[in-house]
Write a protein that holds these residues in place. Structure first.
Motif, PDB file in Angstrom:
ATOM      1  N   LEU A  47      35.277 -11.732 -28.482  1.00  0.00           N
ATOM      2  CA  LEU A  47      34.100 -11.541 -27.648  1.00  0.00           C
ATOM      3  C   LEU A  47      33.849 -10.064 -27.432  1.00  0.00           C
ATOM      4  O   LEU A  47      34.768  -9.307 -27.124  1.00  0.00           O
ATOM      5  CB  LEU A  47      34.293 -12.232 -26.302  1.00  0.00           C
ATOM      6  N   VAL A  48      32.592  -9.658 -27.572  1.00  0.00           N
ATOM      7  CA  VAL A  48      32.190  -8.300 -27.232  1.00  0.00           C
ATOM      8  C   VAL A  48      31.513  -8.287 -25.867  1.00  0.00           C
ATOM      9  O   VAL A  48      31.893  -7.531 -24.978  1.00  0.00           O
ATOM     10  CB  VAL A  48      31.239  -7.729 -28.301  1.00  0.00           C
ATOM     11  N   ALA A  49      30.513  -9.139 -25.712  1.00  0.00           N
ATOM     12  CA  ALA A  49      29.784  -9.216 -24.445  1.00  0.00           C
ATOM     13  C   ALA A  49      28.998 -10.517 -24.403  1.00  0.00           C
ATOM     14  O   ALA A  49      28.622 -11.049 -25.444  1.00  0.00           O
ATOM     15  CB  ALA A  49      28.837  -8.035 -24.278  1.00  0.00           C
ATOM     16  N   LYS A  64      33.479  -1.623 -22.425  1.00  0.00           N
ATOM     17  CA  LYS A  64      32.919  -1.359 -21.099  1.00  0.00           C
ATOM     18  C   LYS A  64      32.532   0.113 -20.967  1.00  0.00           C
ATOM     19  O   LYS A  64      33.275   1.008 -21.333  1.00  0.00           O
ATOM     20  CB  LYS A  64      33.933  -1.721 -20.014  1.00  0.00           C
ATOM     21  N   GLY A  65      31.340   0.330 -20.441  1.00  0.00           N
ATOM     22  CA  GLY A  65      30.846   1.685 -20.263  1.00  0.00           C
ATOM     23  C   GLY A  65      30.131   2.254 -21.472  1.00  0.00           C
ATOM     24  O   GLY A  65      29.483   3.296 -21.367  1.00  0.00           O
ATOM     25  N   ARG A  66      30.261   1.585 -22.610  1.00  0.00           N
ATOM     26  CA  ARG A  66      29.602   2.080 -23.826  1.00  0.00           C
ATOM     27  C   ARG A  66      28.545   1.102 -24.345  1.00  0.00           C
ATOM     28  O   ARG A  66      27.551   1.520 -24.930  1.00  0.00           O
ATOM     29  CB  ARG A  66      30.641   2.328 -24.924  1.00  0.00           C
ATOM     30  N   PHE A  67      28.782  -0.189 -24.182  1.00  0.00           N
ATOM     31  CA  PHE A  67      27.856  -1.214 -24.654  1.00  0.00           C
ATOM     32  C   PHE A  67      27.132  -1.850 -23.466  1.00  0.00           C
ATOM     33  O   PHE A  67      27.703  -1.998 -22.382  1.00  0.00           O
ATOM     34  CB  PHE A  67      28.595  -2.312 -25.404  1.00  0.00           C
ATOM     35  N   THR A  68      25.902  -2.240 -23.707  1.00  0.00           N
ATOM     36  CA  THR A  68      25.131  -2.950 -22.692  1.00  0.00           C
ATOM     37  C   THR A  68      24.454  -4.161 -23.327  1.00  0.00           C
ATOM     38  O   THR A  68      23.770  -4.019 -24.345  1.00  0.00           O
ATOM     39  CB  THR A  68      24.059  -2.041 -22.075  1.00  0.00           C
ATOM     40  N   ILE A  69      24.649  -5.315 -22.721  1.00  0.00           N
ATOM     41  CA  ILE A  69      23.975  -6.524 -23.187  1.00  0.00           C
ATOM     42  C   ILE A  69      22.861  -6.856 -22.216  1.00  0.00           C
ATOM     43  O   ILE A  69      23.025  -6.735 -20.989  1.00  0.00           O
ATOM     44  CB  ILE A  69      24.970  -7.702 -23.332  1.00  0.00           C
ATOM     45  N   TYR A  70      21.722  -7.243 -22.731  1.00  0.00           N
ATOM     46  CA  TYR A  70      20.616  -7.660 -21.886  1.00  0.00           C
ATOM     47  C   TYR A  70      19.759  -8.635 -22.662  1.00  0.00           C
ATOM     48  O   TYR A  70      19.879  -8.743 -23.887  1.00  0.00           O
ATOM     49  CB  TYR A  70      19.796  -6.462 -21.393  1.00  0.00           C
ATOM     50  N   ARG A  71      18.916  -9.341 -21.943  1.00  0.00           N
ATOM     51  CA  ARG A  71      18.121 -10.368 -22.607  1.00  0.00           C
ATOM     52  C   ARG A  71      16.703 -10.378 -22.077  1.00  0.00           C
ATOM     53  O   ARG A  71      16.440  -9.995 -20.952  1.00  0.00           O
ATOM     54  CB  ARG A  71      18.769 -11.745 -22.432  1.00  0.00           C
ATOM     55  N   TYR A  79      19.948  -8.635 -26.636  1.00  0.00           N
ATOM     56  CA  TYR A  79      20.157  -7.335 -27.264  1.00  0.00           C
ATOM     57  C   TYR A  79      21.550  -6.818 -26.920  1.00  0.00           C
ATOM     58  O   TYR A  79      22.089  -7.121 -25.853  1.00  0.00           O
ATOM     59  CB  TYR A  79      19.119  -6.328 -26.764  1.00  0.00           C
ATOM     60  N   LEU A  80      22.079  -6.010 -27.807  1.00  0.00           N
ATOM     61  CA  LEU A  80      23.330  -5.314 -27.535  1.00  0.00           C
ATOM     62  C   LEU A  80      23.123  -3.849 -27.880  1.00  0.00           C
ATOM     63  O   LEU A  80      23.012  -3.487 -29.060  1.00  0.00           O
ATOM     64  CB  LEU A  80      24.483  -5.895 -28.359  1.00  0.00           C
ATOM     65  N   GLN A  81      23.034  -3.033 -26.856  1.00  0.00           N
ATOM     66  CA  GLN A  81      22.925  -1.592 -27.055  1.00  0.00           C
ATOM     67  C   GLN A  81      24.334  -1.025 -27.144  1.00  0.00           C
ATOM     68  O   GLN A  81      25.119  -1.157 -26.204  1.00  0.00           O
ATOM     69  CB  GLN A  81      22.172  -0.947 -25.893  1.00  0.00           C
ATOM     70  N   MET A  82      24.642  -0.398 -28.265  1.00  0.00           N
ATOM     71  CA  MET A  82      25.980   0.112 -28.508  1.00  0.00           C
ATOM     72  C   MET A  82      25.911   1.635 -28.613  1.00  0.00           C
ATOM     73  O   MET A  82      25.264   2.167 -29.519  1.00  0.00           O
ATOM     74  CB  MET A  82      26.563  -0.473 -29.799  1.00  0.00           C
TER      75      MET A  82
END
Length: 116
Positions: A47-49, A64-71, A79-82
């Protein structure tokens, strides 16, 4: 049935950024969770997020702190912002959708390669 179409993978240098997208179509329930997993060569899928339809997120400690998941629920897209990508992030990234806690769907995967 749910179809998941991923996009946004590619080659990036260490320290760079990528944004993955996953669009879901088909018979979608209002209550569902979407997420990203990854599988590096010779390793298990992890699992990433993930994010619920209510916006609750979970992240692997390594991102954590580097990737952001949002929908965007209106577009049924996650989306996964890396950011600050590391060579250890090289893997095939898979989108996952779980409907009503029961039906489990996976995308075909998108390759992310981080060069050092």
């Amino acid at each position: 049935q749910v179809q998941l179409v991923e996009s946004g993978g590619g080659l990036v240098q260490a320290g760079g950024s990528l944004r993955l997208s996953c669009a879901a179509s088909g018979t979608l329930f209002g209550i569902n969770a979407m997420g990203w997993h990854r599988q590096a060569p010779g390793k298990q899928r992890e699992l990433v997020a993930s994010i619920t339809s209510g916006g609750i997120t979970v992240y692997a400690d390594s991102v954590k702190g580097r990737f952001t998941i949002y929908r965007d629920n209106a577009k049924n897209t996650v989306y996964l912002q890396m950011n600050s990508l590391e060579p250890e992030g090289t893997a095939v990234y898979y989108c996952r959708n779980i409907q009503a806690g029961t039906y489990d769907y996976w995308g075909q995967g998108t390759q992310v390669t981080v060069s050092s």
